[in-house]
Design a protein around this motif. Structure first.
Motif, PDB file in Angstrom:
ATOM      1  N   PHE A 286      54.044  26.606  -7.854  1.00  0.00           N
ATOM      2  CA  PHE A 286      53.989  27.714  -6.887  1.00  0.00           C
ATOM      3  C   PHE A 286      55.395  28.206  -6.590  1.00  0.00           C
ATOM      4  O   PHE A 286      56.370  27.480  -6.726  1.00  0.00           O
TER       5      PHE A 286
ATOM      6  N   ASP B   6      58.982  25.454   2.150  1.00  0.00           N
ATOM      7  CA  ASP B   6      59.089  25.351   0.694  1.00  0.00           C
ATOM      8  C   ASP B   6      57.973  26.180   0.054  1.00  0.00           C
ATOM      9  O   ASP B   6      57.220  25.684  -0.772  1.00  0.00           O
TER      10      ASP B   6
ATOM     11  N   TYR C 232      62.085  11.765  -5.031  1.00  0.00           N
ATOM     12  CA  TYR C 232      63.220  11.936  -4.129  1.00  0.00           C
ATOM     13  C   TYR C 232      63.910  10.595  -3.854  1.00  0.00           C
ATOM     14  O   TYR C 232      65.036  10.563  -3.392  1.00  0.00           O
TER      15      TYR C 232
ATOM     16  N   TYR D  77      55.203  23.231  10.456  1.00  0.00           N
ATOM     17  CA  TYR D  77      55.819  22.665   9.260  1.00  0.00           C
ATOM     18  C   TYR D  77      57.278  22.351   9.564  1.00  0.00           C
ATOM     19  O   TYR D  77      58.008  23.205  10.088  1.00  0.00           O
TER      20      TYR D  77
ATOM     21  N   LYS E 222      56.036  21.041  -9.268  1.00  0.00           N
ATOM     22  CA  LYS E 222      55.254  19.809  -9.137  1.00  0.00           C
ATOM     23  C   LYS E 222      53.774  20.010  -9.456  1.00  0.00           C
ATOM     24  O   LYS E 222      52.964  19.109  -9.278  1.00  0.00           O
TER      25      LYS E 222
ATOM     26  N   ARG F  14      63.800  26.735  -4.934  1.00  0.00           N
ATOM     27  CA  ARG F  14      63.760  26.092  -6.254  1.00  0.00           C
ATOM     28  C   ARG F  14      64.504  26.968  -7.265  1.00  0.00           C
ATOM     29  O   ARG F  14      63.912  27.851  -7.894  1.00  0.00           O
TER      30      ARG F  14
ATOM     31  N   TRP G   2      50.546  16.169  -4.843  1.00  0.00           N
ATOM     32  CA  TRP G   2      51.230  17.459  -4.722  1.00  0.00           C
ATOM     33  C   TRP G   2      51.598  17.920  -6.108  1.00  0.00           C
ATOM     34  O   TRP G   2      52.505  17.322  -6.675  1.00  0.00           O
TER      35      TRP G   2
HETATM   36  C1  GCB Z   1      56.934  17.948   0.842  1.00  0.00           C
HETATM   37  C2  GCB Z   1      56.365  19.113   1.543  1.00  0.00           C
HETATM   38  C3  GCB Z   1      55.922  20.201   0.591  1.00  0.00           C
HETATM   39  C4  GCB Z   1      56.989  20.386  -0.474  1.00  0.00           C
HETATM   40  C5  GCB Z   1      57.098  19.101  -1.264  1.00  0.00           C
HETATM   41  C6  GCB Z   1      58.172  19.141  -2.351  1.00  0.00           C
HETATM   42  O1  GCB Z   1      57.022  16.880   1.344  1.00  0.00           O
HETATM   43  O2  GCB Z   1      55.326  18.766   2.411  1.00  0.00           O
HETATM   44  O3  GCB Z   1      55.692  21.384   1.297  1.00  0.00           O
HETATM   45  O4  GCB Z   1      56.710  21.462  -1.312  1.00  0.00           O
HETATM   46  O5  GCB Z   1      57.429  18.060  -0.404  1.00  0.00           O
HETATM   47  O6  GCB Z   1      57.872  19.589  -3.431  1.00  0.00           O
HETATM   48  O7  GCB Z   1      59.287  18.745  -2.079  1.00  0.00           O
END
Ligand code: GCB
Length: 616
Positions: free
Chosen positions: A566, A192, A492, A388, A583, A571, A561
């Motif tokens: 970014f 991501d 989510y 990852y 986010k 997205r 987060w």
């Molecule tokens: C997560 C990931 C991260 C993603 C984030 C998201 O769990 O670790 O890399 O960018 O969620 O925004 O969904």
């Protein structure tokens, strides 16, 4: 997997030229920058690397002038050569190609880079190395038509000796950079974040004496805050029985060491009074290393980092990690990969303004500037190997690659007091093969660096199937020193009010860090607290989540987060995301969203020191 690990070390040292060279403290050596404009050729079919039968030119007995690394020119008007670096356009190094060239916004593949330069050594007997801060992802490097080597992994430094090939005039350095994603790579196909390609960090020539200080490790012993331990290491033809002096003038400490046959000297120095590095007092001492031929200067902080039961102990004191996650993206207009000291200061400045004493550098090693600035600014750091999501767990080469990237970041940053945690991975699905893979990585990290903590961002699960009682059932929790996990309740899963109905059942006797939570919001978009993408929704999610996590009795830190929006190709929502993960607490243009202030307020009230509760 143990076998795989040791086999891996052997193979890497046999096959990757230059990997035994470290040039510890690359930024404080005699150097000539090769940053600036380079010629570049975009080569999606790798025409400059393979012939028309798809055989690499470099394997042929006599190399064709069609091989780009030969930098050939027509010798007369009849000569056919279908490329010319000197007529090719220019691109800035360091820098990713995606944000510099509109046509390369989505490009993933091969781009060739060429830089011409003259060079005169200060002394004939000196050695010269070409140093790359990082290049994403796989690079083949050639000087004056000869191959120097290859490097795999987009976020760690590497270097090659150029002394035998270097001339005073008209050198040409050619680098093939390939950022194609591959299933067996680290990271793998799916992430991501944007797969920025190019020579993304500084490139320079570093000059050393014939025998030079290659590497050193100087830190306090984990369980003795009066004992500086580690090693110093020389590289050269004549490394045995050589004197190295280590001096810390402010501590009036001077020690002479003699190297063994391998050029290594072990270090154990008792100190008396020392000011320990911490966020309140990020004290760095000048450290001087001297041999007959050179003096190296570094600035090193001394601190211990341990855990005891549920506590994280910084210099023996229970400390709450008030953190934030960061991607290595520029805070400046235009975005792209960050690669300068100025950008590092701006990003960490925002983290400080938020009230942080800790950053999680996700999901790969960031540039050295940010680590050095964190050292100076008193911000503790979590660094991560780019293991990852769905890595190819059973593939030996994938393991070796992940281990090599981890080794390279540990090598680079092992003298930085700010770095307290090595993270092995992010959100990896549990399985036997994955446990072995990550188990070997942790073992490797502990062997290389016994002074820091090991973690990984894990996933949550339901406790006995109950949807509102959550737990960590991943057996990797037994391996790590700090139990970290990501959770997205309210984004989510459900809406933010769900947070108040959740209970946590964390059975492991370890410190807990919530390594991610968050919600997407488009700066300037407003609605009520239930309107997705509004600043209000994100702010409300922060409020609800912070209330929820405060009830986790073992919680010793949190890194929401994320600091700034970014770029991510996942997205795609038009008008809202437009290729950005939203986010961030700060927009891609630097505007602070409401949630920034919610977290700032929480951190202002949250004590750093947890001493009151600590059992003496
Ligand atoms: C997560 C990931 C991260 C993603 C984030 C998201 O769990 O670790 O890399 O960018 O969620 O925004 O969904």
């Amino acid at each position: 997997m143990k076998n795989i690990a040791s086999f891996g070390v052997l193979l890497i040292s046999l096959t990757l030229t230059g990997q035994e060279l470290f040039l510890q403290n690359a930024y404080n050596r005699i150097a000539t920058s090769l940053n600036g404009e380079w010629n570049y050729i975009v080569d999606p079919y790798e025409n400059g690397f393979y012939d028309y039968r798809y055989e690499p030119f470099e394997n042929a007995e006599s190399v064709s002038k069609n091989a780009f690394f030969t930098n050939s020119k027509p010798t007369d008007k009849t000569d056919l050569i279908e490329y010319d670096f000197d007529k090719a356009p220019l691109i800035k190094v360091p820098g990713d190609w995606n944000t510099q060239k509109e046509k390369l916004y989505y490009y993933e593949g091969t781009v060739w880079y060429k830089k011409s330069f003259d060079y005169t050594k200060a002394h004939d007997s000196n050695r010269v190395f070409v140093y790359f801060g990082a290049a994403n992802y796989e690079v083949d490097i050639y000087l004056n038509g000869e191959k120097l080597g290859k490097h795999v992994g987009g976020f760690t430094p590497f270097q090659f000796e150029v002394s035998p090939l270097l001339r005073e005039k008209d050198n040409f350095l050619i680098v093939k950079v390939d950022n194609k994603r591959k299933r067996e790579a680290v990271p793998t196909l799916n992430t991501d974040w944007w797969n920025y390609g190019g020579l993304t960090r500084d490139v320079k020539l570093i000059e050393t004496p014939g025998t030079y200080i290659n590497d050193y490790f100087i830190q306090l012993k984990k369980d003795d805050n009066r004992l500086i331990t580690g090693y110093l290491e020389l590289n050269g033809d004549d490394v045995s029985n050589k004197k190295i002096t280590l001096e810390i003038p402010e501590l009036k400490l001077k020690k002479e060491l003699l190297t063994n046959v391998e050029g290594k000297a072990l270090l154990e120095i008792k100190t008396k009074k020392i000011q320990y590095w911490s966020p309140e007092n990020p004290k760095l001492y000048e450290v001087l290393l001297r041999t007959d031929g050179e003096t190296l200067q570094d600035h090193i902080g001394f601190r211990t980092i341990n855990t005891e039961g549920k506590y994280i102990l910084l210099n023996g004191e229970p400390t709450f990690l008030r953190g934030i996650c960061l991607h290595e993206e520029s805070p400046n207009e235009g975005g792209g990969r960050a690669n300068s000291q100025e950008e590092a200061r701006k990003l960490l400045g925002w983290a400080k303004e938020l009230g942080c004493n800790f950053v999680r550098l996700a999901h790969y090693p960031h540039n050295e500037y940010i680590i050095r600035e964190a050292d100076k600014m008193g911000i503790m750091v979590w660094e991560e190997d780019p293991v990852y999501w769905t890595i190819d767990w059973e593939n030996e080469a994938t393991y070796r690659n992940a281990e090599n990237q981890l080794s390279e970041v540990i090598h680079r940053d092992k003298n930085r007091a700010s770095v307290i945690i090595w993270s092995m991975a992010n959100e990896t699905p549990t399985s036997g093969a994955r446990n072995e893979f990550l188990g070997s990585l942790a073992e490797h990290a502990r062997q290389m660096d016994p002074t820091r903590l090991i973690s990984a961002a894990l996933e949550i699960s339901r406790y006995e199937g109950n949807p509102t009682t959550l737990t960590i059932s991943d057996s990797y929790a037994d391996v790590v020193d700090v139990l970290s996990f990501n959770q997205y309740i309210g984004w989510y899963v459900g809406t933010p009010e769900l947070a108040q109905r959740i209970t946590w059942k964390i059975t492991q006797d370890k410190p807990v860090i919530i390594s991610e939570f968050g919600a997407g919001a488009k700066y300037g978009f407003h609605g009520d607290a239930l309107t997705r993408w509004s600043e209000e929704y994100q702010a409300d999610l922060y409020k609800e989540t912070l209330k929820m996590i405060d009830k986790i009795e073992k919680l010793q830190g949190v890194t929401p987060w994320i600091l700034k929006d970014f770029r991510s190709p996942r997205r795609l929502l038009n008008g809202i995301q437009d290729d950005y993960n939203r986010k961030g607490l700060i927009s891609d243009k630097g505007e602070k969203k409401q949630a920034f202030f919610v977290l700032q307020d929480y951190y202002q009230k949250k004590p750093w020191k947890m001493s009151n509760n600590f059992p003496k």
